[in-house]
Structure formats: C-alpha cells, structure tokens
Design an enzyme around this catalytic site. Structure first.
Site, mmCIF file in Angstrom:
data_model
loop_
_atom_site.group_PDB
_atom_site.id
_atom_site.type_symbol
_atom_site.label_atom_id
_atom_site.label_comp_id
_atom_site.label_asym_id
_atom_site.label_seq_id
_atom_site.Cartn_x
_atom_site.Cartn_y
_atom_site.Cartn_z
ATOM 1 N N HIS A 137 -2.494 -2.249 -10.001
ATOM 2 C CA HIS A 137 -3.446 -1.670 -9.046
ATOM 3 C C HIS A 137 -4.627 -2.616 -8.876
ATOM 4 C CE1 HIS A 137 -6.026 1.268 -7.047
ATOM 5 N NE2 HIS A 137 -4.883 1.844 -6.732
ATOM 6 N N HIS A 157 0.873 -1.188 0.000
ATOM 7 C CA HIS A 157 0.000 0.000 0.000
ATOM 8 C C HIS A 157 0.909 1.238 0.000
ATOM 9 C CE1 HIS A 157 -3.520 2.361 0.560
ATOM 10 N NE2 HIS A 157 -3.692 2.245 1.866
ATOM 11 N N ARG A 161 -2.940 10.273 -11.314
ATOM 12 C CA ARG A 161 -2.053 10.951 -10.369
ATOM 13 C C ARG A 161 -0.596 10.801 -10.816
ATOM 14 N NH1 ARG A 161 -3.935 7.836 -5.166
ATOM 15 N NH2 ARG A 161 -3.529 6.172 -6.673
HETATM 16 N N1 HAX Z 1 4.789 -6.695 -10.615
HETATM 17 C C1 HAX Z 1 4.752 -8.034 -10.654
HETATM 18 N N2 HAX Z 1 3.658 -8.775 -10.442
HETATM 19 C C2 HAX Z 1 2.526 -8.093 -10.230
HETATM 20 C C3 HAX Z 1 2.470 -6.699 -10.213
HETATM 21 C C4 HAX Z 1 3.665 -5.977 -10.386
HETATM 22 N N3 HAX Z 1 3.727 -4.658 -10.329
HETATM 23 N N4 HAX Z 1 1.204 -6.312 -9.963
HETATM 24 C C5 HAX Z 1 0.480 -7.450 -9.826
HETATM 25 N N5 HAX Z 1 1.293 -8.520 -9.999
HETATM 26 C C6 HAX Z 1 0.935 -9.931 -9.826
HETATM 27 C C7 HAX Z 1 0.397 -10.137 -8.418
HETATM 28 O O1 HAX Z 1 1.451 -10.279 -7.476
HETATM 29 C C8 HAX Z 1 -0.455 -11.358 -8.570
HETATM 30 O O2 HAX Z 1 0.402 -12.475 -8.571
HETATM 31 P P1 HAX Z 1 -0.057 -13.840 -7.832
HETATM 32 O O3 HAX Z 1 -1.249 -14.286 -8.611
HETATM 33 O O4 HAX Z 1 1.142 -14.717 -7.972
HETATM 34 O O5 HAX Z 1 -0.391 -13.478 -6.420
HETATM 35 C C9 HAX Z 1 -1.000 -11.177 -9.994
HETATM 36 O O6 HAX Z 1 -0.138 -10.252 -10.659
HETATM 37 C C10 HAX Z 1 -2.415 -10.626 -10.021
HETATM 38 O O7 HAX Z 1 -2.450 -9.447 -9.245
HETATM 39 P P2 HAX Z 1 -3.478 -8.276 -9.589
HETATM 40 O O8 HAX Z 1 -4.870 -8.793 -9.422
HETATM 41 O O9 HAX Z 1 -3.118 -7.646 -10.891
HETATM 42 O O10 HAX Z 1 -3.123 -7.206 -8.471
HETATM 43 P P3 HAX Z 1 -3.652 -7.167 -6.980
HETATM 44 O O11 HAX Z 1 -4.972 -6.472 -6.981
HETATM 45 O O12 HAX Z 1 -3.560 -8.505 -6.346
HETATM 46 O O13 HAX Z 1 -2.548 -6.263 -6.292
HETATM 47 C C11 HAX Z 1 -1.062 -4.445 -6.125
HETATM 48 C C12 HAX Z 1 -2.452 -4.887 -6.558
HETATM 49 C C13 HAX Z 1 -0.966 -2.929 -6.221
HETATM 50 C C14 HAX Z 1 -0.801 -4.865 -4.668
HETATM 51 C C15 HAX Z 1 -0.021 -5.117 -7.054
HETATM 52 O O14 HAX Z 1 -0.239 -4.667 -8.375
HETATM 53 C C16 HAX Z 1 1.413 -4.874 -6.639
HETATM 54 O O15 HAX Z 1 1.949 -5.603 -5.810
HETATM 55 N N6 HAX Z 1 2.073 -3.823 -7.242
HETATM 56 C C17 HAX Z 1 3.417 -3.443 -6.842
HETATM 57 C C18 HAX Z 1 3.391 -2.680 -5.527
HETATM 58 C C19 HAX Z 1 2.726 -1.333 -5.693
HETATM 59 O O16 HAX Z 1 2.975 -0.595 -6.626
HETATM 60 N N7 HAX Z 1 1.863 -0.964 -4.728
HETATM 61 C C20 HAX Z 1 1.217 0.373 -4.687
HETATM 62 C C21 HAX Z 1 -0.220 0.348 -5.063
HETATM 63 C C22 HAX Z 1 -0.853 1.701 -4.969
HETATM 64 C C23 HAX Z 1 -1.251 1.992 -3.563
HETATM 65 O O17 HAX Z 1 -2.113 1.388 -2.956
HETATM 66 N N8 HAX Z 1 -0.601 2.922 -2.978
HETATM 67 O O18 HAX Z 1 -0.903 3.196 -1.728
#
Ligand code: HAX
Length: 426
Positions: free
Chosen positions: A309, A263, A318
């Site tokens: 996301h 997050h 943003r």
């Molecule tokens: N890099 C690699 N793999 C990724 C990815 C990324 N940036 N984003 C998603 N995936 C993977 C997930 O880990 C998940 O893998 P598993 O099935 O093995 O668990 C798969 O793709 C499906 O995920 P998703 O449905 O696309 O994404 P989620 O809703 O589960 O998660 C996240 C959303 C933001 C947590 C995720 O995209 C992520 O971990 N991104 C990198 C961290 C990040 O940028 N976080 C900030 C988010 C914004 C925020 O809330 N800020 O506060």
C-alpha cells in the site's frame, strides 16, 4: 434534500472561518519541502491536500471522521454517508429522512438502462459505470444553479442534492450493469417495502437470497466508502470538481481512475491470482508450494495483488474485517482458504524480497473471494461494487471542498532540466 442542508448550514460557515483563520495565521509558513523524489514519485507524502472526511495512518489505517473503521463495521452505508458528510452519525430521524430521499432514486431512469444496453457486449463494467453517470449529467442541479448565476458561497447546496441523488442511484446503475453485461435476465426493481440501501442493492443484483449476502453487501459498502483524499479516484474527482464541473462529471472521471489495476481493479486481479493458484495446485496449495509460486511471480517482475500500500504499513483493517466476516460465517470454500494461506505466507516472502515498503494485505486481498463464494463469479464486476461504495466518500469530499470554496487545482509543472537546475541551486 433539506435534511442534509439543515445539518450542514452551520458547518459551511465554520469551515470557511477555520480556513480563513489558518490562512491569516500561517498562510506563508512552510510546512514541507518538495524533492525531485516527490516530483517523480507521484507526490507521495507531500501534504498538499485537505481531506476532512477520513484519514489513513501508516500504523492503523482508515478512520472515518476520526472513528476507526473497525468500529463502523455494523453500520449501514446511509449512516456512513451521513457521517462522512456531516462528521456525526445520524439520529434515527435524520437516518429515516435520508433514506426517504435515497429511496426515490433506487429505480434509475430508463435512458440509463437504454444506454447501458446499447454499449458493446464486451464493454468493461467500469466503462459502463462511468458512462452511466455521464448520461445522468443532464440531471445536475449544480450545473443548472451555476448557469442561473447562484453565488459561489451557495454552490455547495445544489452540489449536496446532486451528491445524494448520485450516491442513491449507484446501486441501481451497478445492478443494471451486472444484469445486462452478464446476461442475468430482466432488470430487478427496488424493494417496495424497504428503504435500506444495501438491502435494495443486494436484492437488485439478484445474486443470492442468503441473509449473509445482504450482510456482506452492507459491509462491503461501508468498508470501501472513503480512503483519504490523495488516492487516484478521490484526487481525480477533486481535480475535476475544482473546475466547477458537477458531481456527475467528477465522479465519472474518478471511477475511470478506480478502474486502474494498481487501484480499484486490484480486487479483480486478486481473485484471479487466487483462482490461478487453485488451478495450478488443484486446490489449496501447501505453504511450501505457495512460497515457491510467490517467488517465481516476483522474479518474473509481477506484483502480488492485494499486498502492499502507498500509505499503510500494517495489515489493512478492512482486510481484517472481511477475514472476520469469513470466520463468523464459517466459510470453508477453497478460495477463502487460499486467501488465508496467502496471508500466512506472502508477507514473509515480500519482506525477504525487500522491495515493497508494506508486505501486508490491503482490502482487495480478501473482498473478491467473499463475493465469489456467494455466487458473484464475474471478476470484471468487482470494481463496480467498489465504485458504488467509493462514490460516497468522493461526493462527501466534494461537498466539504465546495463548502470551503476551494480553488481550482493548478500545481506548477516544470521540465526535467528546470528541475535539475532548481535542485543544483538548492
Ligand atoms: N508485489 C510485488 N512488488 C511490490 C508489491 C507487491 N504487492 N507492492 C510494492 N511492490 C514493489 C513496487 O512495485 C515497487 O517496485 P519498483 O521500485 O520496482 O517500482 C517497490 O515495491 C516499492 O513500492 P512501494 O513504495 O512499496 O509501493 P507503492 O506505493 O509504489 O505502490 C501499490 C503501492 C499498492 C500500487 C503496490 O503495493 C502494488 O502494486 N500492490 C499490488 C496491487 C494492489 O494490491 N493494489 C491495490 C492497492 C489498494 C487500493 O488502492 N485499492 O484501491
């Protein structure tokens, strides 16, 4: 805080009437079904929360009170807070009155500073931020009013007072954390001749005198202010406040969620990713080098920070706003250029990799590189900047929920066997 009370007086009655109308007409109507996928998948997509302050659509991103965030990029945090809470942008008089209230709290109590100084020198700045709010719980008018027996229909009023004080105290708390935790010298007092919140915040941080820094702090506080009700921090704040815990408890808890790497901490991780790239390649990598690096990272099971996301399926507006800021200010430093190159390469890699549902950047992909460029080089602090802003949305959501007389949150949990049994029967 009568100025916000005046603006909200009629709204409380209207909100409750609307809730009553919906419950009378549709109280038992099914609007969605829940699958085991939802149960194991963080309840993603289950429409089980009210949030009036903002919406996030997959194809457009954030709207605050139905105004696209890109139309608010010239606003101040005070205007944004007013908009979040009331649904309208403030008039000049309302804005001035709100700033009068806020300015009283830019200087934070000495006991908060003493507490921060007493914490171990290697405390995470987010732990310090959350702890600072807990020390201020003793100031809560909401708790006092509840203890004195104020009726539940009126509880939103002291909550508004707490929320305004809390939001206005956040810049001073954050600046004190920055200066104490990173040995920056004396705590800087707020400006005596200016009640603008972001100008005061930029000044108290003591990072830079560049007018563009002030502009970045203002933009930062506006862009991070709210993002619907289901994200970890807003949802946590809501759950805690639904027990009628006051805003100091609720926002402190919410910030603990914001401190998680998936997050709010992602902005810290993002800049680390950018700096690692710079170190690995001795500067801005070529597209080919970056592609290979991204693949290696994915193949080793790591995420690409700043991309993907839970809701968005396009580039986060943003991110676009921050990118525009870097272009408008002709920012040439390596980190900003690497952020831009990652934007050119990583969406293609993530698409080919095929796992992430959204291959596009979120807000965190750009924000850290901009803070760094102005001299705020301490990554650990970036989520605190986020928290200062997000407290506005979390508080606004709490005010609306209290005006609605929301119930305590209490979903049903079941065992895996019971889940399997229910699914088999269905
Ligand atoms: N890099 C690699 N793999 C990724 C990815 C990324 N940036 N984003 C998603 N995936 C993977 C997930 O880990 C998940 O893998 P598993 O099935 O093995 O668990 C798969 O793709 C499906 O995920 P998703 O449905 O696309 O994404 P989620 O809703 O589960 O998660 C996240 C959303 C933001 C947590 C995720 O995209 C992520 O971990 N991104 C990198 C961290 C990040 O940028 N976080 C900030 C988010 C914004 C925020 O809330 N800020 O506060």
């Amino acid at each position: 805080m009568s100025i916000l009370h005046t603006a909200l007086n009629e709204q409380a009655a209207k909100l409750r009437a609307r809730k009553k109308e919906i419950l009378e007409q549709y109280g038992e109507t099914t609007i969605a079904s829940v699958t085991p996928g939802h149960v194991f998948g963080g309840m993603r997509g289950v429409p089980a929360l009210i949030c009036e302050t903002s919406t996030v659509s997959a194809d457009e991103g954030l709207r605050i009170r139905n105004i696209p965030i890109m139309e608010l990029t010239d606003r101040t945090p005070e205007e944004t807070f007013w908009l979040l809470v009331t649904g309208q942008l403030p008039t000049a008089d309302e804005l001035a009155a709100l700033q009068d209230v806020f300015a009283k709290y830019y200087e934070i109590p000495q006991y908060v500073i003493d507490t921060l100084k007493a914490m171990p020198a290697d405390s995470h700045p987010m732990a310090m931020l959350s702890a600072a709010l807990l020390t201020m719980e003793r100031e809560s008018e909401f708790r006092k009013a509840y203890d004195e027996g104020l009726g539940k229909d009126e509880l939103w009023k002291p909550l508004v007072n707490d929320a305004a004080r809390l939001v206005a105290s956040m810049p001073g708390i954050a600046a004190a954390i920055y200066r104490i935790r990173f040995n920056k010298g004396e705590i800087i007092k707020p400006l005596s001749n200016d009640k603008d919140m972001s100008n005061n915040f930029a000044h108290m941080l003591g990072v830079s005198d560049d007018p563009a820094w002030k502009e970045l702090v203002r933009l930062y506080l506006v862009l991070h202010s709210d993002h619907e009700g289901g994200n970890v921090s807003a949802f946590t704040g809501y759950v805690v406040s639904s027990a009628l815990s006051d805003p100091y408890y609720s926002v402190s808890a919410a910030l603990c969620g914001l401190a998680g790497p998936l997050h709010g901490l992602a902005n810290q991780e993002c800049l680390k990713f950018i700096m690692d790239l710079k170190e690995e390649f001795g500067g801005v990598p070529s597209e080919e080098q970056l592609k290979e690096y991204a693949w290696n990272r994915l193949n080793s099971g790591q995420v690409i920070p700043g991309y993907g996301h839970a809701v968005l399926r396009v580039t986060d507006p943003r991110f676009t706003a921050f990118r525009q800021f870097s272009l408008d200010h002709n920012m040439q430093d390596d980190n900003v250029q690497i952020v831009n190159r990652v934007f050119d390469v990583v969406p293609g890699v993530l698409t080919e990799h095929g796992k992430a549902k959204n291959p596009w950047p979120n807000v965190d992909a750009a924000s850290g590189s901009l803070l760094y460029a102005f001299g705020m080089t301490e990554f650990d602090f970036y989520t605190v900047m986020f928290g200062v802003s997000r407290a506005m949305g979390i508080c606004a959501q709490m005010i609306v929920k209290r005006m609605l007389n929301s119930s305590i949150v209490r979903p049903k949990s079941i065992t895996m066997d019971a889940l399997a049994e229910k699914a088999a029967k269905a």
